[in-house]
Structure formats: structure tokens, C-alpha cells
Scaffold this motif. Structure first.
Motif, PDB file in Angstrom:
ATOM      1  N   PHE A   1      43.301  37.532  40.271  1.00 18.80           N
ATOM      2  CA  PHE A   1      42.821  37.962  41.581  1.00 18.80           C
ATOM      3  C   PHE A   1      41.706  39.003  41.530  1.00 18.80           C
TER       4      PHE A   1
ATOM      5  N   PRO B   1      37.740  35.998  40.628  1.00 17.04           N
ATOM      6  CA  PRO B   1      36.832  36.070  41.784  1.00 17.04           C
ATOM      7  C   PRO B   1      35.489  36.706  41.471  1.00 17.04           C
TER       8      PRO B   1
ATOM      9  N   LEU C   1      37.248  37.490  46.567  1.00 19.83           N
ATOM     10  CA  LEU C   1      38.527  36.999  47.085  1.00 19.83           C
ATOM     11  C   LEU C   1      38.321  35.972  48.184  1.00 19.83           C
TER      12      LEU C   1
ATOM     13  N   PHE D   1      40.344  32.656  47.999  1.00 23.94           N
ATOM     14  CA  PHE D   1      41.332  32.376  49.034  1.00 23.94           C
ATOM     15  C   PHE D   1      40.941  31.174  49.886  1.00 23.94           C
TER      16      PHE D   1
ATOM     17  N   THR E   1      43.255  32.602  53.229  1.00 22.73           N
ATOM     18  CA  THR E   1      42.425  33.344  54.173  1.00 22.73           C
ATOM     19  C   THR E   1      43.145  33.476  55.509  1.00 22.73           C
TER      20      THR E   1
ATOM     21  N   GLY F   1      47.470  37.014  51.544  1.00 21.17           N
ATOM     22  CA  GLY F   1      46.126  37.279  51.050  1.00 21.17           C
ATOM     23  C   GLY F   1      45.755  38.742  51.176  1.00 21.17           C
TER      24      GLY F   1
ATOM     25  N   GLY G   1      44.904  41.232  48.026  1.00 24.12           N
ATOM     26  CA  GLY G   1      43.642  41.964  47.972  1.00 24.12           C
ATOM     27  C   GLY G   1      43.840  43.464  47.926  1.00 24.12           C
TER      28      GLY G   1
ATOM     29  N   ILE H   1      38.352  44.524  52.654  1.00 21.67           N
ATOM     30  CA  ILE H   1      39.108  43.295  52.400  1.00 21.67           C
ATOM     31  C   ILE H   1      39.514  42.647  53.721  1.00 21.67           C
TER      32      ILE H   1
ATOM     33  N   VAL I   1      39.278  38.746  54.818  1.00 21.73           N
ATOM     34  CA  VAL I   1      40.514  38.031  54.523  1.00 21.73           C
ATOM     35  C   VAL I   1      41.465  37.968  55.708  1.00 21.73           C
TER      36      VAL I   1
END
Length: 582
Positions: free
Chosen positions: A36, A40, A441, A445, A451, A456, A460, A528, A532
């Protein structure tokens, strides 16, 4: 103790199983960061280097250099980040110097007030500066009356407003980064110089200042890299002339839907961060980021030492020794008081605005009413955002603490040959700008279907929180008396039993502090969340971000005040855990 030291040597097993067991606690955190964080970030590099047909191309980077607007934004970003780092280190050095000379109890009281603005949401702090620096703001009005600015001018939006907001946000980080290095300096060296006839000014410039250079360099590094990814402050306190790369990344993703150009922009930030980090490691050493004083390479005192010696001799001729201070404790305390007040007052300024009876924000507020807190607590949108932030924050803290504890435990059992690269891996999310992690991410995702999901967000935020947990626990592991663990091992306790009955109880206060830090990192995150969280069910910072761009309302002041009270409670709890640590 001697028997405990011989136990590993007396075993019949080969050395590699013991090394493997030492690595095992770190495996979950390593796998988590590889999947993660590393993957990414690598995808960002690939996304910026390939066109829509999957052919290797540098067209996105050529677009940045050939378009004057993008080139100007990149230069502006690096210039603002450099100024923020320089000002934060220069202004924060006297504060860290004073704190390093105080007793532990006195230093803890000062740090309590410095930590409060540090952990307060960037949105809350920027919201406060918007009210203070706007055309009708208090500071703008005072500056206009004093003739410091023209009547038609404002302190925000402007470059001055951006620098004020960013230095206000980064100054506590600079102080707390320099402080461990200064605490580790042997003050007897300065006393020895004074015994040999040097006055305190000469001793400071020739001994203390060179030895504290790694701390100043570490502070400059972290502030510079963190500032590269800023977008809240320039967006709210700056004009289009102060736009930064992170704003272009957000616009490319959310408005233009151009993920490849966003990846290219993120790649530029990433490569600059890696370059700065590499230079820092070569010149100063990675260990200083964890609070260790690095050893001079090759027995040298540093290239700046001859210059500092000359400054010290010049300072000695200015008769600083007559006052017996460099500068005096009184001067340092007055400066630190002024700095702490400037850190806290903008946040405190927001609080009375939340109790106004007026439907708009004005100063002085028309007190007293609780209706805006009622509007906040009765709003379905705000409540959904609040509960989602609390749930995600708690889940993030639990996961980050579990992974970070195993990582720190493994680091404490390894030699420097392996612990240094492993430590670099665990703190890498702290070094890489958040906007780069967020875009990476988003790439990942989008394929995994995460997402807009709480999972998620937790993933993150955990990536961001692990470095804080590792750094917080590292100091406690360094102080831990491992003879207690050896004694439990001699009595037949297994590794898991020793962790459960020895390590966890004795490190409970540090674990509590690390948990709170991880919670605040998650609860305060906006970067984030923008990529996300999804468009309908957002987090509290994301909801504040959406509303603050539409209008500055008393409801926002009520939300900001609630966050200030929450952070104050968390900082108090952290201080309580630290005071009761073993």
C-alpha cells in the motif's frame, strides 16, 4: 546479566534462525507498506512515463517544462518550501535550545503548549489565519492603521499570508525535530571550554552549534519535504500567483481527470524528496531522524566549523560574557513565550467566534449563543462526517499500533547493518509528500474497488500513521531494560509470553501516546480523504474543506472549536501517559 548475555552464544541453533526470528515481528508492517505504499508510488512513476497507448513517453514532463504556467508553479513550490524550512529552523532553534536546557518537568510544560497547535488541524489553523489576515481581519486592520500596509492591501491572499500560515504550521515540527539532538549533546563539553577560558558565546558557537547542526538539518529536511505537498494553506491564504504543485495535482485528478499528468507532477515531487533525503543521509546521517546524535565522519567537525569558530571569536569580542548568557535565560524565555503565544493565539481566536449570535463572522463577536454548535450537532451531513472520522481514526490507530509495535520490536533486536534500511522503510511515508501517496493509492484503489470505502481510508491513514508510531515507540524501546526480558526468558517464558507480560505492561504509556498520535494523524488528514473518501459520505476534514471554499460561517467556527477541544484533550492525555511512563 553476564549469563543472559551468554545465552544467545550458548545455543545450539545456527545464527540464521535467530536472525529470522528477529525479523518476524516486522514482516506484517513490511508487507503492508510494500503493498500500500511502495507499489502505489512505483505506479506513479510508471503512470507519468507512459502515454494512453501504453508507450514509453516523456510527453507529460515536456508539458511541464514547455508550459510557462507549470514551470512557474514548480519554481514557486520549491521557493515557498525553502523559505518555510529556513524560517522554521531559524525561528525554532532558540526555542529548542531553551527546552534542551530546562528540567524534564519544565520542558514538559512548554511542550504541552507547543504540541497543541502542532496537532490542531491544518484546516482549523488556516481558517483562523483567514479571519485574521483578510481585508477586514484584525491583523490587517492593525497593520493598516500603523502604516505597515496600504489601506487597500491585505495580508491574505498574498505570499506573506502563505508564509505566515505555513511557518505557523511547521514551526512546532522544527522545534520537536531539533530538540532530541540538542538533549543528546554533552553540556560538559561547553563547560570544559569555559574552564579553559572561553566565554559562553564562544563555547556556544564553537561547540554547541556545530554539534546541533544535524538536528537543524533534520528539521529543515522534514519541513521542506512536508511543505512540498502543501495545498490547504496556499489555496486559502494565497492568490493564483502562490499556487503550488499539490494544487495542480488535485485539479488534474478531480477537475481535468488527467491521471497521467497528475502522476508526472507527483513524480517530480517524489524525485525531489528522494534527492533531498539522499543528500541529507550522506551529509548528516539517517540516525538523527530518530533522535540519535550522529558521529562525525572521518573525525571531522563539519565543513561549517571554521566559519563557526570565526563567528565564535567575533562573538566573544562583543563581550557577551559580561551578561553571562548566550543569549540569557530571560531573553530566551521571553522569545519562547512570544513564539508560543503566536502559535496558540490564532487557534484561540476562533473559539469566541463559535459563540456569536450573529449569522455571519465578525470581530468582536456578538456573544453569547450556542446555536451554531446546535447546527453542527443536528446536521445529518456533519454528523455523518464526524462519526466516519471517529470510526476510521480509531481503526487506523489500532492497526497502526499493531504494525508499528512489531516493526519497532524488530528494530530493537537488529544490528545497525539491518536496522538502518529497515528504519528508513518504516519512516518513508513521512518523507514522501502526502499528495504523492494519495495519488498512488487512488491508482491502486481504483482497481481494487476500495475508492470511497472506509477500508480504503483506514489503509491510507495507516500508511501515514506507521512512521509516527515507530518514532514514538523507538525512544521507549531504547530506554527499556532488556535484562527484564532476559530474566523472563531464563525462567522459561516464550517470546509471546514475554511480550504480553513484560514488554506491553512496561511500555503501556508509550503505546497509549502512539495510539493517540495515530488517531490524530487519521482524524486530521485531508489529502488522502480528498482522493479516497468518495463524494457523498466524507470525513470531517473533507466536509470542512468543501464548506470553507464556499463561505466562512459561524458553523465552521463551531466545528473548528470542537476540533480544538478534542486535540487539547488528546494532547493532555498524551502528556499524562508520558508523565506516567516507567
Amino acid at each position: 546479566m553476564l549469563l543472559a548475555q551468554r545465552l544467545p552464544q550458548a545455543g545450539t541453533r545456527p545464527s540464521w534462525p535467530r536472525r529470522l526470528r528477529a525479523w518476524l515481528p516486522a514482516v506484517p508492517a513490511l508487507l503492508f507498506l510494500v503493498v500500500f505504499f511502495v507499489v502505489p508510488v512505483v505506479e506513479i512513476l510508471q503512470g507519468g512515463l507512459y502515454n494512453a497507448d501504453g508507450v514509453l513517453s516523456t510527453a507529460q514532463f515536456a508539458r511541464m517544462t514547455h508550459t510557462p504556467v507549470y514551470a512557474k508553479v514548480m519554481l514557486t513550490t520549491f521557493w515557498i518550501a525553502f523559505l518555510t524550512a529556513a524560517l522554521s529552523v531559524v525561528l525554532g532553534y532558540p526555542i529548542a535550545y531553551l527546552l534542551a536546557r530546562l528540567t524534564a518537568r519544565a520542558r514538559e510544560r512548554w511542550l504541552l503548549w507547543i504540541m497543541l497547535p502542532f496537532w490542531t488541524s491544518y484546516l482549523v489553523k488556516t481558517y483562523a489565519w483567514m479571519l485574521l489576515l483578510s481585508k477586514t481581519g484584525v491583523l490587517t486592520t492593525i497593520a493598516s492603521h500603523l502604516g505597515l500596509i496600504a489601506d487597500t492591501s491585505t495580508l491574505a491572499p498574498s505570499m506573506m499570508g502563505v508564509l505566515i500560515g505555513m511557518v505557523h504550521a511547521m514551526l512546532p515540527l522544527a522545534v520537536m525535530t531539533m530538540l532530541p539532538i540538542m538533549q543528546g549533546i554533552n553540556t560538559q563539553l561547553v563547560q570544559a571550554a569555559e574552564t579553559l577560558g572561553a566565554d559562553r558565546a564562544t563555547g556556544f558557537f564553537t561547540i554547541f552549534l556545530p554539534l546541533s547542526e544535524p538536528g537543524a538539518a533534520a528539521a529543515g529536511l522534514l519541513v521542506f519535504i512536508t511543505s512540498l505537498g502543501f495545498f490547504i494553506v496556499p489555496a486559502l491564504l494565497g492568490s493564483p500567483k502562490e499556487s503550488m504543485i499539490a494544487q495542480l495535482v488535485i485539479s488534474s485528478v478531480l477537475e481535468l481527470f488527467d491521471l497521467r499528468f497528475a502522476g508526472a507532477l507527483s513524480t517530480v515531487l517524489l524525485l525531489c524528496s528522494i534527492l533531498v533525503f539522499y543528500v541529507y543521509d550522506r551529509v548528516v546521517g539517517l540516525s538523527s531522524l530518530s533522535g540519535d546524535a550522529p558521529r562525525p565522519k572521518g573525525g571531522q567537525g563539519g565543513r561549517a566549523l571554521p566559519v563557526l569558530l570565526a563567528i565564535g571569536r567575533a562573538a566573544g569580542k562583543l563581550h557577551f560574557h559580561r551578561a553571562g548568557r548566550v543569549p540569557g535565560n530571560r531573553g530566551l524565555k521571553l522569545y519562547t513565550w512570544a513564539a508560543v503565544l503566536l502559535l496558540v493565539l490564532p487557534i484561540a481566536f476562533v473559539v469566541p467566534l463559535a459563540f456569536t449570535r450573529s449569522p455571519f463572522v465578525a470581530f468582536p463577536p456578538d456573544l453569547f449563543s450556542l446555536k451554531w454548535f446546535g447546527a453542527f450537532l443536528s446536521s445529518a451531513v456533519w454528523q455523518a462526517a464526524l462519526w466516519r472520522s471517529l470510526a476510521v481514526g480509531f481503526s487506523t490507530a489500532v492497526l497502526a499500533l499493531a504494525l508499528g509495535f512489531g516493526a519497532t520490536l524488530a528494530l530493537s533486536r537488529m544490528s545497525g547493518r539491518y536496522s538502518k534500511p529497515l528504519f528508513a522503510m518504516f519512516i518513508a511515508p513521512l518523507i514522501v509528500p502526502r499528495i504523492v501517496i494519495a495519488v498512488g493509492l487512488l491508482y491502486l484503489f481504483a482497481r481494487l474497488g476500495l475508492t470511497g470505502s472506509d477500508a480504503g481510508l483506514v489503509i491510507g491513514h495507516t500508511v501515514l500513521a506507521i512512521p509516527y508510531v515507530v518514532v514514538t515507540l523507538s525512544a521507549s524501546f531504547k530506554r527499556f531494560d532488556w535484562r527484564l526480558d532476559d530474566a523472563a526468558k531464563m525462567l522459561g517464558a516464550s517470546g509471546f509470553t514475554r511480550v504480553r507480560t513484560v514488554l506491553l505492561p512496561l511500555l503501556a504509556s508509550s503505546l497509549g501516546a502512539a495510539f493517540l498520535f495515530a488517531f490524530i494523524v487519521s482524524f486530521d488528514d485531508l489529502t488522502i480523504a480528498i482522493f479516497v473518501s468518495g463524494g457523498l459520505n466524507t470525513t470531517l476534514p473533507k466536509q470542512m474543506w468543501d464548506d470553507i471554499q464556499l463561505a466562512v460561517t459561524p458553523t465552521l467556527a463551531a466545528v473548528a472549536t470542537s476540533l480544538v477541544f478534542l486535540v487539547a484533550f488528546v494532547v493532555w492525555l498524551s502528556s499524562y501517559f508520558k508523565r506516567h511512563s516507567y
